[in-house]
Design a protein around this motif. Structure first.
Motif, mmCIF file in Angstrom:
data_model
loop_
_atom_site.group_PDB
_atom_site.id
_atom_site.type_symbol
_atom_site.label_atom_id
_atom_site.label_comp_id
_atom_site.label_asym_id
_atom_site.label_seq_id
_atom_site.Cartn_x
_atom_site.Cartn_y
_atom_site.Cartn_z
ATOM 1 N N PRO A 183 0.859 -1.183 -0.165
ATOM 2 C CA PRO A 183 -0.162 -0.092 0.085
ATOM 3 C C PRO A 183 0.861 1.312 -0.166
ATOM 4 C CG PRO A 183 -1.122 -1.605 1.327
ATOM 5 C CD PRO A 183 0.270 -1.984 1.397
ATOM 6 N N ARG A 184 2.079 1.293 0.385
ATOM 7 C CA ARG A 184 3.026 2.425 0.366
ATOM 8 C C ARG A 184 3.932 2.057 -0.737
ATOM 9 N NH1 ARG A 184 8.475 3.863 -0.066
ATOM 10 N NH2 ARG A 184 8.831 1.930 1.495
ATOM 11 N N ASP A 185 4.966 1.246 -0.617
ATOM 12 C CA ASP A 185 6.180 1.154 -1.675
ATOM 13 C C ASP A 185 5.527 0.488 -2.815
ATOM 14 O OD1 ASP A 185 8.422 0.618 -2.908
ATOM 15 O OD2 ASP A 185 9.337 -0.594 -1.128
ATOM 16 N N GLY A 186 4.488 -0.222 -2.875
ATOM 17 C CA GLY A 186 3.976 -0.787 -4.267
ATOM 18 C C GLY A 186 3.294 0.243 -4.966
ATOM 19 N N PHE A 187 2.321 0.959 -4.490
ATOM 20 C CA PHE A 187 1.252 1.862 -5.001
ATOM 21 C C PHE A 187 2.245 3.172 -5.459
ATOM 22 C CE2 PHE A 187 -2.552 0.374 -2.481
ATOM 23 C CZ PHE A 187 -2.754 -0.838 -2.979
ATOM 24 N N GLN A 188 3.092 3.676 -4.845
ATOM 25 C CA GLN A 188 3.803 4.789 -5.016
ATOM 26 C C GLN A 188 4.483 4.571 -6.337
ATOM 27 O OE1 GLN A 188 6.943 5.772 -2.123
ATOM 28 N NE2 GLN A 188 8.372 4.218 -3.424
ATOM 29 N N THR B 293 -9.046 5.351 -4.671
ATOM 30 C CA THR B 293 -9.084 5.061 -3.095
ATOM 31 C C THR B 293 -9.512 4.006 -2.662
ATOM 32 O OG1 THR B 293 -8.671 7.440 -2.876
ATOM 33 C CG2 THR B 293 -9.250 6.499 -1.032
ATOM 34 N N GLU B 294 -11.082 3.878 -3.165
ATOM 35 C CA GLU B 294 -11.717 2.701 -2.861
ATOM 36 C C GLU B 294 -11.160 1.362 -3.005
ATOM 37 O OE1 GLU B 294 -13.793 4.467 -6.566
ATOM 38 O OE2 GLU B 294 -12.692 5.181 -4.670
ATOM 39 N N GLU B 295 -10.506 1.494 -4.168
ATOM 40 C CA GLU B 295 -9.661 0.120 -4.612
ATOM 41 C C GLU B 295 -8.482 0.057 -3.484
ATOM 42 O OE1 GLU B 295 -10.376 -2.118 -6.492
ATOM 43 O OE2 GLU B 295 -11.391 -1.270 -8.280
ATOM 44 N N LYS B 296 -8.015 0.794 -3.247
ATOM 45 C CA LYS B 296 -6.695 0.746 -2.203
ATOM 46 C C LYS B 296 -7.195 0.315 -0.853
ATOM 47 C CE LYS B 296 -4.180 4.835 -3.924
ATOM 48 N NZ LYS B 296 -3.799 6.096 -4.129
ATOM 49 N N ILE B 297 -8.294 0.805 -0.389
ATOM 50 C CA ILE B 297 -8.885 0.268 0.800
ATOM 51 C C ILE B 297 -9.185 -1.198 0.572
ATOM 52 C CG2 ILE B 297 -10.898 0.646 2.341
ATOM 53 C CD1 ILE B 297 -10.651 3.604 1.606
ATOM 54 N N SER B 298 -9.946 -1.579 -0.354
ATOM 55 C CA SER B 298 -10.356 -3.056 -0.610
ATOM 56 C C SER B 298 -9.114 -3.865 -0.717
ATOM 57 C CB SER B 298 -11.230 -2.961 -2.178
ATOM 58 O OG SER B 298 -11.314 -4.332 -2.401
ATOM 59 N N GLU C 251 2.650 -1.353 6.385
ATOM 60 C CA GLU C 251 2.969 -0.017 6.120
ATOM 61 C C GLU C 251 2.098 0.536 5.070
ATOM 62 O OE1 GLU C 251 7.155 1.164 5.846
ATOM 63 O OE2 GLU C 251 6.808 1.633 3.893
ATOM 64 N N ILE C 252 1.296 1.364 5.411
ATOM 65 C CA ILE C 252 -0.119 1.804 4.713
ATOM 66 C C ILE C 252 -0.068 2.739 3.698
ATOM 67 C CG2 ILE C 252 -0.958 3.125 6.681
ATOM 68 C CD1 ILE C 252 -3.825 1.940 6.027
ATOM 69 N N THR C 253 0.722 3.778 3.843
ATOM 70 C CA THR C 253 0.868 4.805 2.926
ATOM 71 C C THR C 253 2.002 5.834 3.532
ATOM 72 O OG1 THR C 253 -0.240 6.597 1.999
ATOM 73 C CG2 THR C 253 -0.518 6.460 4.209
ATOM 74 N N SER C 254 2.313 6.659 2.737
ATOM 75 C CA SER C 254 3.429 7.813 3.011
ATOM 76 C C SER C 254 2.586 9.189 2.828
ATOM 77 C CB SER C 254 4.549 7.616 2.002
ATOM 78 O OG SER C 254 5.552 8.607 2.163
#
Length: 318
Positions: free
Chosen positions: A20-25, A33-38, A52-55
């Motif tokens: 959710p942090r290293d991958g998504f960035q 956002t709803e996909e991230k939460i899902s 590690e949920i975000t930055s």
């Protein structure tokens, strides 16, 4: 008769999911956002205990994570997972604390070249800037962990000397930081190097908890995991389907895939508390959402337990 000496390894490890942090960035296409939460909720069902949920960086620096507050606030009901967030400065730390994050992770480079590219200042200057963040965290009873990017190899300066890493660890120790992540940001580490560095650091800083953040850029990540295990390290970061990458490290690819790490450890008899089957199903869904994977072996070949039908005996031709 020669006897084979058994190598003593930890019985269990703790894996922190960092997608959710290293991958998504590292993703250029916007992930709603709803996909991230899902995805976070799907991963929570696998038994993952840390994430590690975000930055909380400036939205212009990493637009993909501009919804950090919304993501964190939307998963506060997941009390079975310990969430942490990466913060670059006091403002980011305050945002994270206000959103409900209970553990902050500091971002620091091992070399001045990478630090100038990432933070526009030297390593020592960047590290000294952590004092206000630590004071803020203490005020709000929030934990702080440190990190050292390109700890084993810098794309600008090459191999990083143990003495340099030691000096950074020493400053972290003086700040009161007791957990430090060693990141092989560009996948330049090798098992012998990992074993030697951890041996030195653990001997000289017995009060520090070291964790490993390994990218699989050159296919060495799991070998480096084994080397770290041999030094008694039990904390590892990984990313579902091998997502990840550093925008300030040319050529960097994703982290070791969580499903590959869990599978490999399981095959070695090391407990993770994570359900591999559920993890593989989650990986398939994440790949469908993202549109690609970072080289997941589990998605390519499946676990070793997934056997195929035995070949039938063919009638021989006369």
């Amino acid at each position: 008769m020669n006897t084979i000496q058994k190598i003593e390894l930890p019985e269990k490890v703790i894996i922190c999911e960092v997608a959710p942090r290293d991958g998504f960035q590292a993703e250029h296409e916007w992930i709603p956002t709803e996909e991230k939460i899902s995805i976070i909720r799907q991963l929570a069902k696998t038994g993952i205990q840390s994430m590690e949920i975000t930055s909380f960086v400036h939205p212009r620096a990493i637009p993909q994570l501009k919804d950090a507050e919304q993501v964190v606030e939307s998963v506060q009901d997941l009390t079975n997972i310990k969430f942490r967030a990466l913060v670059p400065n006091v403002k980011g730390a305050q945002r994270a604390i206000d959103a409900g994050v209970k553990k902050l992770k500091l971002m620091l480079s091992a070399t001045d070249s990478h630090s100038l590219s990432n933070a526009n200042c030297s390593v020592e200057e960047a590290q000294k800037g952590f004092y206000p963040i630590i004071e803020l965290a203490e005020k709000h009873n929030v934990k702080v962990g440190g990190s050292i990017s390109v700890a084993f190899g810098c794309p600008y300066e090459g191999t990083v000397a143990i003495e340099r890493i030691s000096s950074i660890v020493e400053r972290y120790k003086m700040m009161g930081v007791e957990e430090i992540s060693l990141a092989d940001t560009t996948g330049m580490a090798n098992p012998q190097q990992v074993y030697r560095m951890l041996g030195f650091l653990k001997q000289n800083y017995p009060g520090i908890i070291f964790s490993m953040h390994l990218h699989n850029t050159r296919g060495m990540a799991f070998s480096n995991v084994v080397a770290a295990l041999q030094q008694g390290v039990i904390h590892f970061d990984s990313s579902i389907i091998g997502l990840g990458g550093c925008p300030y490290a040319p050529g960097a690819t994703g982290n070791i895939a969580t499903e590959d790490l869990v599978h490999g450890l399981s095959e070695m008899g090391i407990h993770t508390g994570i359900d591999l089957n559920k993890l593989i199903e989650a990986a398939k869904e994440v790949k469908q959402v993202i549109g690609h994977d970072g080289g997941s072996y589990m998605l390519q070949a499946g676990p070793c337990s997934q056997l195929h039908a035995k070949p039938k005996v063919q009638e021989k031709l006369v």
